[in-house]
Structures are given as C-alpha cells and as structure tokens.
Design a protein around this motif. Structure first.
Motif, PDB file in Angstrom:
ATOM      1  N   ASN A 188       0.833  -1.240  -0.010  1.00  0.00           N
ATOM      2  CA  ASN A 188      -0.013  -0.086   0.025  1.00  0.00           C
ATOM      3  C   ASN A 188       0.893   1.176  -0.089  1.00  0.00           C
ATOM      4  OD1 ASN A 188      -1.696   2.031   0.210  1.00  0.00           O
ATOM      5  ND2 ASN A 188      -2.845   1.508   2.248  1.00  0.00           N
ATOM      6  N   PRO A 189       1.446   1.732  -1.133  1.00  0.00           N
ATOM      7  CA  PRO A 189       2.379   2.641  -1.461  1.00  0.00           C
ATOM      8  C   PRO A 189       1.715   4.257  -0.830  1.00  0.00           C
ATOM      9  CG  PRO A 189       2.398   1.621  -3.310  1.00  0.00           C
ATOM     10  CD  PRO A 189       1.459   1.128  -2.447  1.00  0.00           C
ATOM     11  N   ASP A 190       0.348   4.089  -0.837  1.00  0.00           N
ATOM     12  CA  ASP A 190      -0.207   5.529  -0.204  1.00  0.00           C
ATOM     13  C   ASP A 190      -0.601   5.513   1.100  1.00  0.00           C
ATOM     14  OD1 ASP A 190      -0.565   6.065  -2.962  1.00  0.00           O
ATOM     15  OD2 ASP A 190      -2.425   4.972  -3.249  1.00  0.00           O
ATOM     16  N   LEU A 191      -0.126   4.555   1.921  1.00  0.00           N
ATOM     17  CA  LEU A 191      -0.219   4.611   3.388  1.00  0.00           C
ATOM     18  C   LEU A 191       0.128   5.944   3.993  1.00  0.00           C
ATOM     19  CD1 LEU A 191      -1.358   2.270   5.206  1.00  0.00           C
ATOM     20  CD2 LEU A 191       1.356   1.780   5.713  1.00  0.00           C
ATOM     21  N   LYS A 192      -0.699   6.518   4.872  1.00  0.00           N
ATOM     22  CA  LYS A 192      -0.461   7.840   5.257  1.00  0.00           C
ATOM     23  C   LYS A 192      -0.011   7.576   6.669  1.00  0.00           C
ATOM     24  CE  LYS A 192      -4.921   8.938   4.855  1.00  0.00           C
ATOM     25  NZ  LYS A 192      -6.078   9.788   4.818  1.00  0.00           N
ATOM     26  N   ALA A 193       0.663   8.890   7.176  1.00  0.00           N
ATOM     27  CA  ALA A 193       1.183   8.927   8.670  1.00  0.00           C
ATOM     28  C   ALA A 193       0.069   8.855   9.550  1.00  0.00           C
ATOM     29  CB  ALA A 193       2.127  10.023   8.731  1.00  0.00           C
ATOM     30  N   GLU A 194       0.451   8.153  10.746  1.00  0.00           N
ATOM     31  CA  GLU A 194      -0.194   8.346  11.847  1.00  0.00           C
ATOM     32  C   GLU A 194      -0.051   9.716  12.594  1.00  0.00           C
ATOM     33  OE1 GLU A 194      -0.418   3.437  13.436  1.00  0.00           O
ATOM     34  OE2 GLU A 194       1.259   4.628  13.745  1.00  0.00           O
ATOM     35  N   LYS A 195      -1.298  10.264  13.095  1.00  0.00           N
ATOM     36  CA  LYS A 195      -1.191  11.387  13.819  1.00  0.00           C
ATOM     37  C   LYS A 195      -1.769  11.168  15.259  1.00  0.00           C
ATOM     38  CE  LYS A 195      -1.132  14.247   9.681  1.00  0.00           C
ATOM     39  NZ  LYS A 195      -1.453  12.867   8.688  1.00  0.00           N
ATOM     40  N   MET A 196      -1.118  11.535  16.382  1.00  0.00           N
ATOM     41  CA  MET A 196      -1.713  11.164  17.640  1.00  0.00           C
ATOM     42  C   MET A 196      -1.667  12.256  18.452  1.00  0.00           C
ATOM     43  SD  MET A 196      -0.478   8.472  20.432  1.00  0.00           S
ATOM     44  CE  MET A 196       0.790   9.462  21.161  1.00  0.00           C
ATOM     45  N   ASN A 197      -2.897  12.660  19.256  1.00  0.00           N
ATOM     46  CA  ASN A 197      -3.020  13.624  20.166  1.00  0.00           C
ATOM     47  C   ASN A 197      -2.955  12.702  21.543  1.00  0.00           C
ATOM     48  OD1 ASN A 197      -3.120  15.821  18.771  1.00  0.00           O
ATOM     49  ND2 ASN A 197      -5.268  15.287  18.278  1.00  0.00           N
ATOM     50  N   SER A 198      -2.404  13.285  22.533  1.00  0.00           N
ATOM     51  CA  SER A 198      -2.330  12.318  23.735  1.00  0.00           C
ATOM     52  C   SER A 198      -2.646  13.271  24.761  1.00  0.00           C
ATOM     53  CB  SER A 198      -0.847  11.663  24.003  1.00  0.00           C
ATOM     54  OG  SER A 198       0.198  12.679  24.034  1.00  0.00           O
ATOM     55  N   LEU A 199      -3.185  12.817  26.234  1.00  0.00           N
ATOM     56  CA  LEU A 199      -3.104  13.603  27.539  1.00  0.00           C
ATOM     57  C   LEU A 199      -2.778  12.764  28.642  1.00  0.00           C
ATOM     58  CD1 LEU A 199      -4.513  15.976  29.058  1.00  0.00           C
ATOM     59  CD2 LEU A 199      -6.801  14.612  29.057  1.00  0.00           C
ATOM     60  N   THR A 200      -2.055  13.029  29.504  1.00  0.00           N
ATOM     61  CA  THR A 200      -1.729  12.198  30.409  1.00  0.00           C
ATOM     62  C   THR A 200      -1.656  13.221  31.868  1.00  0.00           C
ATOM     63  OG1 THR A 200       0.570  12.917  30.306  1.00  0.00           O
ATOM     64  CG2 THR A 200       0.207  11.061  29.234  1.00  0.00           C
ATOM     65  N   ILE A 201      -2.162  12.556  32.921  1.00  0.00           N
ATOM     66  CA  ILE A 201      -2.312  13.014  34.180  1.00  0.00           C
ATOM     67  C   ILE A 201      -1.609  12.228  35.294  1.00  0.00           C
ATOM     68  CG2 ILE A 201      -3.944  13.992  35.939  1.00  0.00           C
ATOM     69  CD1 ILE A 201      -5.874  14.601  33.872  1.00  0.00           C
ATOM     70  N   GLY A 202      -0.658  12.723  35.811  1.00  0.00           N
ATOM     71  CA  GLY A 202       0.074  11.688  36.744  1.00  0.00           C
ATOM     72  C   GLY A 202       0.506  12.045  38.361  1.00  0.00           C
ATOM     73  N   HIS A 203       0.795  11.102  39.114  1.00  0.00           N
ATOM     74  CA  HIS A 203       0.844  11.511  40.644  1.00  0.00           C
ATOM     75  C   HIS A 203       2.248  10.686  40.860  1.00  0.00           C
ATOM     76  CE1 HIS A 203       1.126  10.508  44.734  1.00  0.00           C
ATOM     77  NE2 HIS A 203       0.787  11.595  45.163  1.00  0.00           N
ATOM     78  N   ARG A 204       3.454  11.209  41.225  1.00  0.00           N
ATOM     79  CA  ARG A 204       4.404  10.825  41.635  1.00  0.00           C
ATOM     80  C   ARG A 204       4.727  10.768  43.705  1.00  0.00           C
ATOM     81  NH1 ARG A 204       8.836  13.790  38.898  1.00  0.00           N
ATOM     82  NH2 ARG A 204       7.151  15.366  38.701  1.00  0.00           N
ATOM     83  N   PHE A 205       5.140   9.784  43.855  1.00  0.00           N
ATOM     84  CA  PHE A 205       5.750   9.829  45.215  1.00  0.00           C
ATOM     85  C   PHE A 205       7.024   9.088  45.119  1.00  0.00           C
ATOM     86  CE2 PHE A 205       6.188   7.552  49.291  1.00  0.00           C
ATOM     87  CZ  PHE A 205       5.886   8.810  50.058  1.00  0.00           C
ATOM     88  N   ALA A 206       8.010   9.997  46.246  1.00  0.00           N
ATOM     89  CA  ALA A 206       9.409   9.424  46.113  1.00  0.00           C
ATOM     90  C   ALA A 206       9.974   9.940  47.435  1.00  0.00           C
ATOM     91  CB  ALA A 206      10.202  10.274  45.113  1.00  0.00           C
ATOM     92  N   SER A 207      10.237   8.807  48.296  1.00  0.00           N
ATOM     93  CA  SER A 207      11.012   8.860  49.616  1.00  0.00           C
ATOM     94  C   SER A 207      12.299   8.049  49.579  1.00  0.00           C
ATOM     95  CB  SER A 207      10.079   8.254  50.651  1.00  0.00           C
ATOM     96  OG  SER A 207       9.857   6.887  50.463  1.00  0.00           O
ATOM     97  N   ALA A 208      12.836   7.987  50.602  1.00  0.00           N
ATOM     98  CA  ALA A 208      14.129   7.325  50.812  1.00  0.00           C
ATOM     99  C   ALA A 208      14.123   5.789  50.245  1.00  0.00           C
ATOM    100  CB  ALA A 208      14.776   7.290  51.949  1.00  0.00           C
TER     101      ALA A 208
END
Length: 287
Positions: A188-208
């Motif tokens: 399929n030489p006419d294959l088009k590029a993939e376009k992605m919109n992304s959203l992330t929400i995160g929480h980080r915890f770091a102790s010793a």
C-alpha cells in the motif's frame, strides 16, 4: 526467518559552564540482514518462495540545553534517520528492489521553573523524503508539526502531580508501505502517517525507600495503521479513521537494603472507529 543484526553507535556530551550550555550528540548505524522462506510442506524441505533483504539505518541526534535568564531551560534538537533497504524475492527471479527514505526532525522546548511548580511548551516539525520506491509509484514528500505542553506541581517534599498534552506523527516504515512479505501482503504505497493527540495526568511519590509513579492516559490516533484481511488469504495495511486508547499505568519500587522490589502495571483499552462512528472495532496490534 533468519536475522542478523549489527549495531554501532557513539556519542558524547560537552558542557560549556561559562555560557550555561550543554551539547549532547549521538550517531548510529544499524544493519539488518534477513532471510524469510516459505515452504510447500510441513517437512520444511521444499521452498516455495524466499525473500532476502538487507537494510541499513543511519541516525544522528543533536540536543542543545541552555539556561536563559536563570529561570528558563531551553532545549533545541535536530534528528535525522536515513533508511536504505534492498529486497530480492525468489518468485521475481531475485530481481533487486531498492527502497530508501529519510526522516528529519527539528524541535524546540522551553521550560519555566518556579519554586514549587514548572511548565513547558514545545514545537517541532517532522519531514519525510521517499528517495527510492523501486517499481512502486513515487511518493510525494510529506511533513507535519508536533506540539507538547506540560505542567508539574510539588505538593510536598515527597509528592508531585503533573499533566501533559502532546501531538506527534509517525510515518510508515518502508516494509509497511512497500513490502509484499512473500505474497502474503498487498503493498500500500499510499499509506499515510499516523497522527496522535495524547493527554496524561500523573502522580509521583518519592521517599528514601519507596518510589511510585501512577498515570492516566488517553490517546487519539488519526489514520492509525492496522491490518485488514483480503480475499485469497492475503492482508494489507491500511489507515483507520480513528483509534482511541486509554488506560492507567503504575511503576513502583521499594528499597530496603539489601533488598529491592519493583513492579509495573498497565491496564489499557484500544478500539477503532467503525462506519457508524462508534469505537468498537478491534485491532491487530496495540497502537
């Protein structure tokens, strides 16, 4: 299949403390030598077809970091990937098929750092040049922009929250667009590029002793590449209208010397939009 893989890379870093500038660079060469055979029987002693391919990929990445006005971190990057692929197929009397493409990217990102929070914004542009397409129709050059924005906040000495949005593009590789895979796939030489919109929400915890990262993500993929079945037992890669993926991910570690325990969890769901506009179609691969 038979596969030999050869990889070589070198890079370095230079710090210019007087100008608060850092230069990172890496160059690489990857060579894949592949042989795939199809057999007429289960004894694997009569060959019906064979594909012999050789692929070279040359990569170069340059990244510059600079602190501006004491509170701004500016990053600029330049990337180039050039792939050259040769194929020979038994049923075509080992006629040489030559394919080549170059993908070039440039981007800049600015991060503003405060005492308890930071935010960043970036912009980039990706460009693909289809240099050789063998006996397939010549493809026009293509390009698209990328965006990213993020925010991070320090809740306490151990806890952080962050959120991010991005827009990215992935161009199909040479095999996806042009290879017939021993007659199993219709190119399929006419294959088009993939376009992605992304959203992330995160929480980080770091102790010793304990570290954990948890994220919720949503990806909207337009023109996502997926495999469809064709008459005669053949397949073809085509662009789906839209693909929606969402899920949660957690990576954690507990370290009490001399013991360390790590874990990872990801739960996700991916569906393609059908003719009725509903996200219910299943996919061959996870995007």
């Amino acid at each position: 299949p038979y596969l030999d893989r050869y990889y070589f890379s070198f890079g370095g870093r230079n710090n210019f403390e007087s100008s608060k500038l850092k230069l990172n660079y890496q160059f690489s060469i990857l060579n894949l030598q592949q042989k795939i055979r199809a057999f007429k029987n289960q004894n694997l002693d009569v060959i019906s077809d064979e594909e012999i391919s050789s692929e070279y990929t040359y990569g170069a990445d340059i990244l510059v970091d600079k602190i501006v006005l004491d509170d701004y971190l500016v990053k600029a990057a330049l990337s180039a990937i050039y792939t050259d692929r040769d194929e020979k197929i038994l049923k075509e009397n080992y006629k040489l098929n030559e394919y080549a493409q170059g993908i070039y990217s440039i981007g800049i990102d600015v991060e503003r750092i405060f005492k308890s929070y930071s935010f960043n914004f970036g912009f980039g542009y990706d460009f693909v040049d289809y240099v050789k397409t063998s006996d397939k129709p010549k493809r026009p050059d293509d390009g698209d922009y990328s965006l990213n924005a993020g925010f991070a906040y320090k809740i306490s000495a151990y806890q952080f929250i962050d959120a991010g949005f991005g827009r990215k593009t992935r161009f199909p590789n040479l095999r996806e667009s042009f290879s017939g895979a021993l007659g199993k796939y219709v190119p399929n030489p006419d294959l088009k590029a993939e376009k992605m919109n992304s959203l992330t929400i995160g929480h980080r915890f770091a102790s010793a002793n304990i570290k954990t990262n948890s994220y919720f993500f949503v990806h909207w993929l337009k023109d996502g590449i997926a495999r469809i079945s064709l008459p005669g037992g053949k397949f073809q890669r085509v662009n789906k209208d839209e693909i929606l993926s969402y899920g949660i991910e957690n990576i954690s570690s507990i370290n009490y010397h001399p013991f360390e325990f790590t874990s990872g969890l990801c739960v996700s769901r991916s569906r393609a939009k059908n003719e009725k506009g509903e996200f219910t179609d299943t996919l061959e691969y996870k995007p």
